[in-house]
Scaffold this active site. Structure first.
Site, PDB file in Angstrom:
ATOM      1  N   GLY B 482      83.363  23.648  46.089  1.00 58.03           N
ATOM      2  CA  GLY B 482      83.223  24.423  47.320  1.00 58.03           C
ATOM      3  C   GLY B 482      83.096  23.531  48.536  1.00 58.03           C
ATOM      4  N   GLN B 483      82.773  22.255  48.298  1.00 55.16           N
ATOM      5  CA  GLN B 483      82.478  21.348  49.410  1.00 55.16           C
ATOM      6  C   GLN B 483      83.738  20.821  50.083  1.00 55.16           C
ATOM      7  OE1 GLN B 483      83.081  20.451  46.379  1.00 55.16           O
ATOM      8  NE2 GLN B 483      82.258  18.482  45.808  1.00 55.16           N
ATOM      9  N   SER B 485      86.011  18.877  48.792  1.00 55.66           N
ATOM     10  CA  SER B 485      86.230  17.462  48.475  1.00 55.66           C
ATOM     11  C   SER B 485      87.701  17.172  48.212  1.00 55.66           C
ATOM     12  CB  SER B 485      85.390  17.058  47.268  1.00 55.66           C
ATOM     13  OG  SER B 485      85.681  17.893  46.172  1.00 55.66           O
ATOM     14  N   ARG B 524      78.180  11.537  45.677  1.00 61.23           N
ATOM     15  CA  ARG B 524      79.015  10.364  45.488  1.00 61.23           C
ATOM     16  C   ARG B 524      80.490  10.607  45.760  1.00 61.23           C
ATOM     17  NH1 ARG B 524      81.556  10.250  41.303  1.00 61.23           N
ATOM     18  NH2 ARG B 524      81.566   8.018  40.899  1.00 61.23           N
ATOM     19  N   LYS B 712      80.334   8.710  54.966  1.00 61.02           N
ATOM     20  CA  LYS B 712      79.241   8.798  53.997  1.00 61.02           C
ATOM     21  C   LYS B 712      79.095  10.269  53.590  1.00 61.02           C
ATOM     22  CE  LYS B 712      76.279   6.881  57.019  1.00 61.02           C
ATOM     23  NZ  LYS B 712      75.103   6.206  57.600  1.00 61.02           N
ATOM     24  N   GLY B 715      76.736  16.148  51.776  1.00 62.48           N
ATOM     25  CA  GLY B 715      76.574  17.240  50.808  1.00 62.48           C
ATOM     26  C   GLY B 715      75.136  17.649  50.557  1.00 62.48           C
ATOM     27  N   GLU B 716      74.192  16.748  50.806  1.00 60.70           N
ATOM     28  CA  GLU B 716      72.802  17.110  50.563  1.00 60.70           C
ATOM     29  C   GLU B 716      71.849  16.467  51.561  1.00 60.70           C
ATOM     30  OE1 GLU B 716      71.196  16.686  46.515  1.00 60.70           O
ATOM     31  OE2 GLU B 716      71.713  18.770  46.198  1.00 60.70           O
TER      32      GLU B 716
END
Lengths: 165, 754
Positions: B482-483, B485, B524, B712, B715-716
Site C-alpha cells: 500500500g505504501q 513502493s 528498508r 530515506k 513508512g514509520e
C-alpha cells in the site's frame, strides 16, 4: 436445504442464479458471479469494503443484504463503474489525488462516493463526512479520500458543463 | 537544503533530476480503482477447501479429552487436525502450533478442520467436543510477577520470558550531576492492527515436498524460511505468492498459526485449503501489542542540558514469546536516538500471562514507547521552566553525530523539522497562551531505514530487463503493501535509465522468480531495495552506454540518459532514441539482450546506514464535560532525505497521523479475564473521516549520501511523532499529565477531575 432461483441484474447483465436463502448479496457476487472487486471485509456492516450500489444508486453493504431480496432487481458493482476503457471521474479522482494505498477498501469507498454524488452534485463537507462514515480506510487516514471526493465533484461538474456545451 | 511546505504544487528541486521528485500516479492505481486488483481471498483454486480452527474459550485450562468423531463423520469434511498432527511445529520462540495438553490463552488453537464450504467447516468445528479442566489464569503483569503466582513456563523464572538490559556511559554519575530529575510511569493498553484486508492464507501442499502459499505479507522471504523450517523442506520448496496486500502495519512479517494450519490441512486432505478470519476471529487469532508499563527517569541541568535517560519497561507478552524481544531491542536503541546525552540505561522484560502471544502494532513498539518518552521529556522541560521546543532544540542530535547506541547520522534534519513545524504551527504565539481546554504539543522522532540483524545480511536484489520496444520490466522481491513502493522503485529505475515510470512494469510477488529481498519491514524498502534497483539499472545503462558511445563516437561516461533519449552531455542535438538504441543493441551481431542486475546490503555489521527524523505539532481541544479530545490540526515535518514521489510521501504522513491518532485516542482491546470484550470493527474504535484533523505536511530534504538519490524511509517515521504530540497537547489543554493510552474520554475525564 433447497435452493431457489433468482434473477439478478449486475452491471446491466442479467443472471439466473440458484442460491440458498441465507446467502448474502456479497456471497453471490463473489462466489457465484466471480465479481471479486467487491471485497469481503468484516461481514458485519462496519467496514464498508463490500459496498455496492442498489437499483436507485444507493450505497448498500452487500454483506448485510440477503441475495433473495434482490430477485428481479439490479445492482452496480465496482466492475460496472468504468465507462468502456475510460475511468469514471470518481475513479480518476481517487487515482490522481492519492486516495488509494493498499486498495482493499478502495472499491467500497468509490461505490460510497458514487452513491453520494449520483444524487448530490455539490455535497457539503458534512454530507461528505456523513457518507464516508461507514467506509473504513486504514491506510490513508481518509484525508486524501476527502480531497478526492471534492475533486470528483469538480470533475463531474466540468464534465456536465462540457456535455451541455 | 530544500524545504517544501504543504499543498500539491510540484516543485522541481534540482536541475539534474528529471523523474525523481515529481508527483507520479501509482502504477497499480488503475487496477485498484476498478476492482481488478487481486487479493488473496479473490483466488479460487480447483477443489479448494475451507478451513476452520477450533480455539480455546478459556484463558488457562487442561485439555482432558478431544472427541472429533462427529466432525469427521459430517458429510463434506475432508480433514481434521488434532494436536498430535502438529507435534514438533513451533511458532515464535516456544509456542506449539496446536495446544499440547494445556490451552494457555483464549484463542489458543487446538484443532482444525477442512470442508467443502465455510458453512460445513464451521459446523464441523462446532462438533469437535473438547473437555477442559479450568486452571487459575494469570491476566496481569502485576499478578504474573507476584511471588506466589505459579510459573507458566518452567524456564521463565518469575514469569519473565525475556530480559533485555543495556547501559551506556555512567548513568549514576550523570544523574548525580543533574539539577532536575523526573521519574514517572506510563501505560499503553492492548491493541490490534486492523488491516483493511483480514487475515487469510491459501495453502497448496498437495504434492509432497512442495508447498505453495498465497497470503498477504510484508516479507515473503521470512514466510518462506519459517514455513520451510517447520515442514523440514528446503527454502525453495516453499513458494510464496504475494498478491496485493491490504496493509501491513508491522503485523504481517512472519507466519501466524493459520498459515501453518492451512498447509497441514492441505497436506492431509490432498486439496488446496483456505483459512480466513471472520470479524471476531480477526481479534482472537492475532493481536498487535499487549499492555506495556514504561518507567522512565531522566535528568538535566538547570540550563536545560539533558544528561541521562533511564527506562524500565514491562511488556505483557502473553503465553509465549512471539517476537516481542525485538521490541525490547528496538526500544533500547531508540532510547538514545534523539538526544545528545551522556548516559542511559535500559531494562525491558517480557512477562508471561494467559493472553495471546502479542506481536507488533503499527510503529513497531517504538511509536508507543515515544508516547511515553516524548511526554516524559516534555515534563522535564516544564520542570526546568523551559519551552519544550527550546528544550528539544537544545538537546537534539545533528548530522555527523554518533548517538550512544553507535549509529552514525550521515544526514539529520531533526532540528529543521522542529523549527519548521513550530514556525508553521505558530507555536510561539500559542504555547502557554491558549484558552483553557485548548492545547498544543510537540512530538519528535527518528526511524531507521532498514536494520541489519534479522539475518547476517540485509540484502535486497533487483533485475531489470529492457525489451526492444523501449520498455522495461523490473523484478523485485519487495512487496507493495500500500505504501507505493513499486512505483517508487519504477521512479528510481526511470531516473537512471532516462525513461518514465510508466515505461516500466514492476514484477513481484513470486518467490520462484523474484530476486531476493528481506521484505517491507524495518523501513528498508526505499533505502535498501531502492539502492538495489539503482544498481541494477546502472548495470543495464552501462551496457547500453557502451553501444551508444560507439555509435556517437563519445565517451560512455559522458552520456546523458533523459526523456527517452541518449546524448553526449551538452549535445542533445546528437540524441538517439532510447528505444532505437535498445533495438539496435539486440538486433546486432552481438545480439545483446539488456538485463541489469544489482543488489544492496548495508556494509555495517549491524543496524542501519540512515535514520529519518521528524517533528510534529498537534493542536487539540478537550471537552471538559465529556472528556472527548478533538484533534484540530497536526503540522507534520519529516526529513525523508529526498521525496521520490511527494504526493505519496504526503499520503504516508497522513496515514501515520491517522494511525497514531487512532492509537493514542481510541484503539484498545478491552480485556476481561483474558477475553477481548470488543472484537469487532464497530466496537474497536478507530477514527472515521469526520474525525480527521487538517494535516499540514512539511517535507524536509537532507539528501542522504547513501540513500537512492538521497532518499530515506517515510513508512514509520511520522507515526513515532504523533502520539506524543497529541498527548502533550492534551496535557497542555487540561494542565495535567495524561500517562495512559488510549486517551479515551473516561480516562481524560478522570485526569481532569483528579
Amino acid at each position: 436445504m433447497g435452493k431457489q432461483l433468482i434473477t439478478l441484474t449486475v452491471n446491466g447483465d442479467s443472471h439466473e442464479i440458484a442460491i440458498q436463502s441465507h446467502h448474502t448479496l456479497l456471497d453471490v457476487l463473489r462466489n457465484e458471479l466471480g465479481l471479486t472487486g467487491t471485497k469481503r471485509g468484516c461481514t458485519a456492516g462496519s467496514c464498508g469494503a463490500c459496498t455496492v450500489n442498489g437499483d436507485a444508486g444507493e450505497a448498500i453493504c452487500s454483506c448485510l443484504s440477503l441475495a433473495i431480496e434482490w430477485d428481479g432487481r439490479s445492482v452496480t458493482t465496482i466492475e460496472g463503474v468504468q465507462e468502456g476503457s475510460e475511468l469514471h471521474p470518481v475513479q480518476d479522482a481517487f487515482l490522481e489525488f492519492g486516495a488509494v494505498q493498499c486498495g482493499f477498501c478502495t472499491p467500497g469507498l468509490i461505490m460510497t462516493t458514487k452513491a453520494l454524488l449520483d444524487v448530490n452534485s455539490s455535497p457539503s463537507e458534512d454530507e461528505i463526512n456523513e457518507a464516508l462514515a461507514g467506509a473504513f480506510c486504514r491506510c490513508t487516514g481518509h484525508i486524501k479520500v476527502k480531497k478526492a471526493v471534492r475533486k470528483a465533484v469538480e470533475m463531474l461538474r466540468d464534465r456536465a458543463a462540457g456535455n451541455a456545451g | 537544503m530544500l524545504v517544501k511546505c504543504g499543498g500539491l504544487e510540484m516543485v522541481t528541486k534540482t536541475e539534474e533530476l528529471n523523474i525523481v521528485g515529481k508527483n507520479w500516479t501509482r502504477l497499480d492505481g488503475a487496477n485498484k480503482v476498478s476492482g481488478r486488483s487481486v487479493f488473496t481471498d479473490d483466488v479460487r483454486l480447483p477443489g479448494m477447501l475451507c478451513g476452520k480452527v477450533v480455539r480455546s474459550p478459556h484463558p488457562y485450562a487442561r485439555i482432558i479429552s478431544i472427541d472429533a468423531s462427529a466432525a469427521e463423520a459430517l458429510p463434506g469434511v475432508k480433514a481434521v487436525l488434532l494436536p498430535e498432527d502438529a507435534k514438533g511445529i513451533w511458532i515464535g520462540v516456544n509456542q506449539p502450533l496446536l495446544a499440547q495438553g494445556k490451552a494457555t490463552y483464549v484463542g489458543h488453537d487446538i484443532a482444525a478442520v477442512a470442508a467443502l464450504d465455510e458453512e460445513t467447516a464451521a459446523k464441523a468445528a462446532a462438533l469437535i467436543k473438547i473437555k477442559y479442566e479450568k486452571l487459575p489464569e494469570v491476566t496481569s503483569i502485576k499478578q504474573a510477577l507476584a511471588d506466589d503466582t505459579p510459573l507458566l513456563h518452567a524456564k521463565a523464572k518469575g514469569n519473565v520470558g525475556w530480559e533485555q538490559k543495556a547501559s551506556w556511559g555512567d548513568p549514576d554519575a550523570s544523574f548525580a550531576a543533574c539539577d532536575q530529575i523526573r521519574e514517572e510511569e506510563f501505560v499503553t493498553y492492548p491493541s490490534h492492527n486492523c488491516y483493511a484486508e483480514f487475515h487469510v492464507a491459501i495453502a497448496d501442499f498437495t504434492q509432497p515436498g512442495k508447498l505453495t502459499m498465497w497470503t498477504p505479507s510484508q516479507s515473503a522471504l521470512m514466510f518462506q524460511k519459517v514455513l520451510a523450517a517447520a515442514f523440514k523442506l528446503p527454502d525453495s520448496a516453499v513458494r510464496m505468492l504475494t498478491l496485493n496486500t491490504g496493509g501491513g502495519f508491522s503485523g504481517r512479517v512472519t507466519p501466524r498459526p493459520h498459515h501453518f494450519l492451512a498447509a497441514l490441512l492441505s497436506r492431509k486432505s490432498g486439496r488446496p485449503v483456505r483459512i480466513r478470519a471472520s470479524g471476531d476471529e480477526e481479534f482472537i487469532m492475532c493481536r498487535a501489542g499487549g499492555k506495556v508499563v514504561y518507567r522512565l527517569k531522566s535528568g538535566a541541568t538547570k540550563q536545560g542540558r539533558l544528561k541521562v535517560i533511564e527506562a524500565d519497561l514491562l511488556f505483557d507478552t502473553g503465553a509465549y514469546v512471539e517476537s516481542q524481544m525485538i521490541v525490547t531491542i528496538l526500544t533500547s536503541s531508540y532510547l538514545n536516538a534523539l538526544y545528545k546525552i551522556d548516559a542511559s540505561r535500559y531494562r525491558g522484560r517480557l512477562i508471561h500471562t494467559n493472553h495471546l502471544p502479542y506481536y507488533f502494532h503499527h510503529g513497531g513498539g517504538i511509536a508507543q514507547f515515544q508516547f511515553a518518552l516524548g511526554q516524559h521529556i516534555d515534563g522535564l522541560a516544564r520542570d526546568i521552566g523551559m519551552d519544550p521546543v527550546e528544550f528539544n532544540l537544545l538537546n537534539a542530535v545533528d548530522k555527523d553525530y554518533t548517538p550512544l547506541h553507535g549509529s552514525f547520522y550521515t544526514s539529520c534534519g531533526l532540528k529543521e523539522c522542529i523549527e519548521k513545524s513550530a514556525e508553521q504551527a505558530g507555536w510561539k504565539e500559542k504555547y502557554g497562551k491558549l484558552p483553557k481546554y485548548k492545547g498544543i504539543g510537540l512530538g519528535i522522532g527518528a526511524m531507521a531505514s532498514g536494520a541489519k540483524g534479522v539475518f547476517k545480511h540485509d540484502t535486497s536484489a533487483a533485475l531489470i530487463k529492457i525489451t526492444d520496444d523501449g520498455l522495461a520490466s523490473l523484478s523485485i522481491g519487495l512487496p507493495d503493501i500500500g505504501q507505493s513502493s513499486h512505483t517508487a522503485m519504477a521512479i528510481i529505475a526511470g531516473e537512471v535509465l532516462g525513461i518514465t515510470p510508466d515505461d516500466i512494469r514492476v514484477v513481484s510477488g513470486d518467490t520462484d522468480s523474484d530476486p531476493l529481498d528481506v521484505g517491507a519491514f524495518t523501513q528498508r524498502g526505499t533505502f535498501n531495495t531502492g539502492n538495489a534497483v539503482k544498481n541494477a539499472c546502472q548495470d543495464a545503462r552501462d551496457q547500453l552506454a557502451k553501444v551508444a558511445a560507439a555509435k556517437l563516437g563519445a565517451d560512455a561516461e559522458q552520456l546523458v540518459f533523459r526523456n527517452r533519449l541518449i546524448y553526449p552531455d551538452g549535445e542533445p542535438d546528437k540524441a538517439i532514441e532510447f528505444k532505437q538504441l535498445v533495438f539496435d543493441t539486440l538486433h546486432s551481431q552481438e545480439g545483446r539482450f539488456v538485463m541489469g542486475r544489482g543488489f544492496y546490503n548495508s556494509p555495517l555489521e549491524k543496524g542501519t546506514m540512515a535514520y529519518s527524523f521528524g517533528a510534529q505539532i498537534a493542536e487539540v481541544s478537550v471537552d471538559p464535560g465529556t472528556g472527548v479530545v478533538t484533534v484540530e490540526k497536526v503540522t507534520a515535518a519529516h526529513d525523508v532525505g529526498r521525496a521520490l514521489n511527494p504526493r505519496i510521501v504526503e499520503g504516508q504522513i497522513d496515514g501515520q497521523v491517522f494511525s497514531a491518532m487512532s492509537q493514542v485516542l481510541y484503539e484498545e482491546c478491552i480485556m476481561e479475564d483474558g477475553q477481548v470484550m470488543n472484537p469487532s470493527r464497530l466496537d474497536y474504535k478507530m477514527p472515521r473521516a469526520f474525525e480527521m484533523p487538517e494535516v499540514e505536511h512539511i517535507i524536509v530534504e537532507t539528501i542522504d549520501p547513501n540513500g537512492p538519490f538521497g532518499a530515506k524511509e517515510v513508512g514509520e517515521g511520522p507515526i513515532v511523532c504523533t502520539m506524543q504530540a497529541i498527548a502533550n497537547a492534551v496535557t497542555n489543554a487540561i494542565g495535567k499529565p495524561v500517562k495512559d493510552m488510549p486517551l479515551t474520554p473516561w480516562r481524560v475525564l478522570r485526569h481532569i477531575n483528579d
